[in-house]
Every structure is written in structure tokens, then in C-alpha cells.
Design a protein around this motif. Structure first.
Motif, PDB file in Angstrom:
ATOM      1  N   LEU A  37      50.314 -35.980  32.330  1.00 23.85           N
ATOM      2  CA  LEU A  37      51.701 -35.937  32.795  1.00 23.85           C
ATOM      3  C   LEU A  37      52.613 -35.725  31.597  1.00 23.85           C
ATOM      4  CD1 LEU A  37      51.536 -38.958  35.273  1.00 23.85           C
ATOM      5  CD2 LEU A  37      51.242 -36.518  35.778  1.00 23.85           C
ATOM      6  N   ASP A  38      53.665 -34.930  31.762  1.00 24.31           N
ATOM      7  CA  ASP A  38      54.620 -34.645  30.691  1.00 24.31           C
ATOM      8  C   ASP A  38      53.902 -34.156  29.421  1.00 24.31           C
ATOM      9  OD1 ASP A  38      56.910 -34.434  29.162  1.00 24.31           O
ATOM     10  OD2 ASP A  38      57.306 -36.592  29.069  1.00 24.31           O
ATOM     11  N   PRO A  39      53.106 -33.058  29.535  1.00 23.33           N
ATOM     12  CA  PRO A  39      52.290 -32.613  28.395  1.00 23.33           C
ATOM     13  C   PRO A  39      53.090 -32.111  27.205  1.00 23.33           C
ATOM     14  CG  PRO A  39      52.288 -30.957  30.114  1.00 23.33           C
ATOM     15  CD  PRO A  39      52.981 -32.168  30.684  1.00 23.33           C
ATOM     16  N   PHE A  40      54.368 -31.798  27.397  1.00 22.55           N
ATOM     17  CA  PHE A  40      55.168 -31.288  26.283  1.00 22.55           C
ATOM     18  C   PHE A  40      55.645 -32.413  25.371  1.00 22.55           C
ATOM     19  CE2 PHE A  40      55.429 -27.878  29.374  1.00 22.55           C
ATOM     20  CZ  PHE A  40      55.158 -26.788  28.581  1.00 22.55           C
ATOM     21  N   ARG A  41      55.591 -33.658  25.846  1.00 25.47           N
ATOM     22  CA  ARG A  41      56.024 -34.799  25.045  1.00 25.47           C
ATOM     23  C   ARG A  41      55.125 -34.965  23.822  1.00 25.47           C
ATOM     24  NH1 ARG A  41      53.831 -39.414  25.902  1.00 25.47           N
ATOM     25  NH2 ARG A  41      53.347 -38.823  28.046  1.00 25.47           N
ATOM     26  N   SER A  42      53.810 -34.749  24.026  1.00 26.73           N
ATOM     27  CA  SER A  42      52.876 -35.000  22.939  1.00 26.73           C
ATOM     28  C   SER A  42      51.587 -34.240  23.151  1.00 26.73           C
ATOM     29  CB  SER A  42      52.596 -36.502  22.873  1.00 26.73           C
ATOM     30  OG  SER A  42      51.401 -36.759  22.190  1.00 26.73           O
ATOM     31  N   PHE A  43      51.131 -33.543  22.108  1.00 30.95           N
ATOM     32  CA  PHE A  43      49.841 -32.855  22.201  1.00 30.95           C
ATOM     33  C   PHE A  43      48.680 -33.842  22.192  1.00 30.95           C
ATOM     34  CE2 PHE A  43      51.677 -28.719  20.466  1.00 30.95           C
ATOM     35  CZ  PHE A  43      51.644 -28.123  21.715  1.00 30.95           C
ATOM     36  N   GLU A  44      48.920 -35.054  21.643  1.00 32.79           N
ATOM     37  CA  GLU A  44      47.833 -36.027  21.595  1.00 32.79           C
ATOM     38  C   GLU A  44      47.275 -36.310  22.982  1.00 32.79           C
ATOM     39  OE1 GLU A  44      50.636 -37.166  19.631  1.00 32.79           O
ATOM     40  OE2 GLU A  44      49.786 -37.161  17.617  1.00 32.79           O
ATOM     41  N   ALA A  45      48.154 -36.371  23.980  1.00 34.87           N
ATOM     42  CA  ALA A  45      47.701 -36.655  25.345  1.00 34.87           C
ATOM     43  C   ALA A  45      46.806 -35.527  25.863  1.00 34.87           C
ATOM     44  CB  ALA A  45      48.896 -36.865  26.271  1.00 34.87           C
ATOM     45  N   VAL A  46      47.138 -34.280  25.508  1.00 42.24           N
ATOM     46  CA  VAL A  46      46.322 -33.134  25.928  1.00 42.24           C
ATOM     47  C   VAL A  46      44.987 -33.157  25.187  1.00 42.24           C
ATOM     48  CG1 VAL A  46      46.180 -30.612  25.967  1.00 42.24           C
ATOM     49  CG2 VAL A  46      48.333 -31.746  26.559  1.00 42.24           C
ATOM     50  N   VAL A  47      45.029 -33.398  23.879  1.00 36.88           N
ATOM     51  CA  VAL A  47      43.801 -33.469  23.083  1.00 36.88           C
ATOM     52  C   VAL A  47      42.909 -34.592  23.613  1.00 36.88           C
ATOM     53  CG1 VAL A  47      42.874 -33.954  20.779  1.00 36.88           C
ATOM     54  CG2 VAL A  47      44.836 -32.424  21.040  1.00 36.88           C
ATOM     55  N   ASP A  48      43.501 -35.736  23.943  1.00 34.54           N
ATOM     56  CA  ASP A  48      42.743 -36.866  24.479  1.00 34.54           C
ATOM     57  C   ASP A  48      42.099 -36.508  25.821  1.00 34.54           C
ATOM     58  OD1 ASP A  48      42.008 -39.803  24.718  1.00 34.54           O
ATOM     59  OD2 ASP A  48      43.266 -39.541  26.488  1.00 34.54           O
ATOM     60  N   ALA A  49      42.833 -35.771  26.669  1.00 31.89           N
ATOM     61  CA  ALA A  49      42.276 -35.377  27.972  1.00 31.89           C
ATOM     62  C   ALA A  49      41.046 -34.497  27.783  1.00 31.89           C
ATOM     63  CB  ALA A  49      43.341 -34.647  28.793  1.00 31.89           C
ATOM     64  N   TYR A  50      41.141 -33.518  26.867  1.00 29.20           N
ATOM     65  CA  TYR A  50      39.978 -32.659  26.603  1.00 29.20           C
ATOM     66  C   TYR A  50      38.822 -33.464  26.007  1.00 29.20           C
ATOM     67  CZ  TYR A  50      42.098 -28.196  27.809  1.00 29.20           C
ATOM     68  OH  TYR A  50      42.645 -27.141  28.500  1.00 29.20           O
ATOM     69  N   ALA A  51      39.122 -34.400  25.103  1.00 26.75           N
ATOM     70  CA  ALA A  51      38.066 -35.207  24.480  1.00 26.75           C
ATOM     71  C   ALA A  51      37.367 -36.063  25.534  1.00 26.75           C
ATOM     72  CB  ALA A  51      38.653 -36.084  23.375  1.00 26.75           C
ATOM     73  N   HIS A  52      38.137 -36.678  26.422  1.00 28.02           N
ATOM     74  CA  HIS A  52      37.554 -37.508  27.487  1.00 28.02           C
ATOM     75  C   HIS A  52      36.666 -36.658  28.393  1.00 28.02           C
ATOM     76  CE1 HIS A  52      37.411 -40.920  30.272  1.00 28.02           C
ATOM     77  NE2 HIS A  52      37.514 -40.021  31.236  1.00 28.02           N
ATOM     78  N   LEU A  53      37.176 -35.496  28.802  1.00 29.27           N
ATOM     79  CA  LEU A  53      36.413 -34.629  29.699  1.00 29.27           C
ATOM     80  C   LEU A  53      35.193 -34.036  28.984  1.00 29.27           C
ATOM     81  CD1 LEU A  53      36.286 -33.539  32.578  1.00 29.27           C
ATOM     82  CD2 LEU A  53      37.712 -31.617  31.835  1.00 29.27           C
ATOM     83  N   MET A  54      35.315 -33.763  27.682  1.00 32.44           N
ATOM     84  CA  MET A  54      34.179 -33.234  26.921  1.00 32.44           C
ATOM     85  C   MET A  54      33.042 -34.251  26.889  1.00 32.44           C
ATOM     86  SD  MET A  54      32.920 -30.632  25.293  1.00 32.44           S
ATOM     87  CE  MET A  54      34.352 -29.600  24.956  1.00 32.44           C
ATOM     88  N   ARG A  55      33.374 -35.520  26.630  1.00 33.44           N
ATOM     89  CA  ARG A  55      32.331 -36.568  26.641  1.00 33.44           C
ATOM     90  C   ARG A  55      31.665 -36.633  28.015  1.00 33.44           C
ATOM     91  NH1 ARG A  55      36.349 -39.079  23.615  1.00 33.44           N
ATOM     92  NH2 ARG A  55      37.111 -40.228  25.440  1.00 33.44           N
ATOM     93  N   TRP A  56      32.476 -36.602  29.064  1.00 36.04           N
ATOM     94  CA  TRP A  56      31.971 -36.645  30.442  1.00 36.04           C
ATOM     95  C   TRP A  56      31.059 -35.438  30.689  1.00 36.04           C
ATOM     96  CZ3 TRP A  56      32.328 -33.301  34.526  1.00 36.04           C
ATOM     97  CH2 TRP A  56      32.027 -33.797  35.791  1.00 36.04           C
ATOM     98  N   ALA A  57      31.515 -34.248  30.273  1.00 38.48           N
ATOM     99  CA  ALA A  57      30.754 -33.014  30.521  1.00 38.48           C
ATOM    100  C   ALA A  57      29.449 -32.998  29.725  1.00 38.48           C
ATOM    101  CB  ALA A  57      31.611 -31.794  30.170  1.00 38.48           C
TER     102      ALA A  57
END
Length: 173
Positions: A37-57
């Protein structure tokens, strides 16, 4: 926190990068995703989402499937804090669990521009696609989000350089 940078818009008709469109027919796809949510506020949240999904994948052996990023709202129209970005990987099927969601995209035609660079190049590619190519193409945007279709794993080379295809779902006017 690192805020999303703002870049000057590419003037309509300008194509200093030599962008070219390829029209592609994509089959229906099921994705597992993590929403930001609100991805323009911080790239960290986007990077964290990819990292979480990468571990899951990786745990499920699907980390080398196609990866997508997409925004449900147009940040030129919708207030940035109301924008939603999904980091996603194409899967055969998935049961929603915790942060992992499931979405099914229908078959679609996309106008695709491939890039290798950073956020400024991606911004210029999207400006060119919408402001220059689209008005003279005989197509209009379909009722689906635009995609970042990663070539390889997302953010494999960090935030400074990546290869991806900007994909705009389109339909004939």
C-alpha cells in the motif's frame, strides 16, 4: 526510508531512447502476490514484498517462473497514498496465506517495451508508451493494470539497474 524519485516527463513525440513496441498475446495467468500500500512512500516496502515472495517462491520451487509488478491505480489520477502495488510470481495455483494473495489474470494483448536501466528509463518508457505510441496506435488501454514483467528475478541487480518489459494491456479502439 527512500522515497520514490520524480523524473521530468518525456514530451509527447520524443523518443530519445529508441523505444519500440511489440504486441503480444498473453495466456491467462495465475499469480501469487504480496501487496504494497502507498508504494511511492518508500521503496523499502516494495523491496520487502519481493524479498518475502522470493523466499516463499524458493521454498516451493517456483522462483524461476515469470515475475510481475503491477499497480492497480494510475498515480497520475489517484492520490499516491491510495495506490496499490503487487509484487507477483506466476504459479500453477496458490492458496492465499498470510501476506500471500492469489489473483487470476485473463488472457490479454499487451503493448510491450523492453528496457535495461533504472527507474528514470522506466518512467520515460511509460511516458512514451502512453503519450506517443498509444494515441496513434489504434488501441486503447484495457481495464487491467500495466505490468513490469521482469526479465529474470526481480531486483536481482538492486534498484539501480534492471531489465524488464513494460506491458500495457490494450484493446482495439
Amino acid at each position: 526510508s527512500v522515497a520514490a524519485p520524480r523524473f521530468p516527463k518525456l514530451a509527447p513525440g520524443a523518443n530519445p531512447d529508441g523505444f519500440e513496441v511489440t504486441l503480444r498475446e498473453l495466456p491467462p495467468r495465475t499469480v501469487a502476490y504480496v501487496r504494497v500500500l502507498d508504494p511511492f512512500r518508500s521503496f523499502e516496502a516494495v523491496v520487502d514484498a519481493y524479498a518475502h515472495l522470493m523466499r516463499w517462491a524458493e521454498e516451493r520451487g517456483v522462483a524461476d517462473r515469470p515475475w510481475l509488478g503491477y499497480m492497480w491505480e494510475d498515480p497520475e489520477v489517484v492520490a499516491l497514498e491510495h495506490c496499490r502495488y503487487d509484487a507477483a510470481v506466476v504459479v500453477d495455483d496458490v492458496r492465499p496465506d498470510g501476506r500471500i494473495g492469489r489473483y487470476e489474470f485473463p488472457a490479454m494483448r499487451v503493448a510491450e517495451v523492453r528496457i535495461a536501466g533504472g527507474f528514470e528509463l522506466e518512467t520515460r518508457a511509460l511516458d512514451w508508451l502512453f503519450e506517443t505510441w498509444l494515441p496513434q496506435s489504434g488501441y486503447e488501454p484495457d481495464e487491467l493494470p500495466s505490468f513490469e514483467a521482469w526479465i529474470g528475478r526481480p531486483l536481482a541487480h538492486g534498484l539501480e539497474h534492471f531489465t524488464l518489459a513494460c506491458q500495457l494491456p490494450v484493446r482495439r479502439v
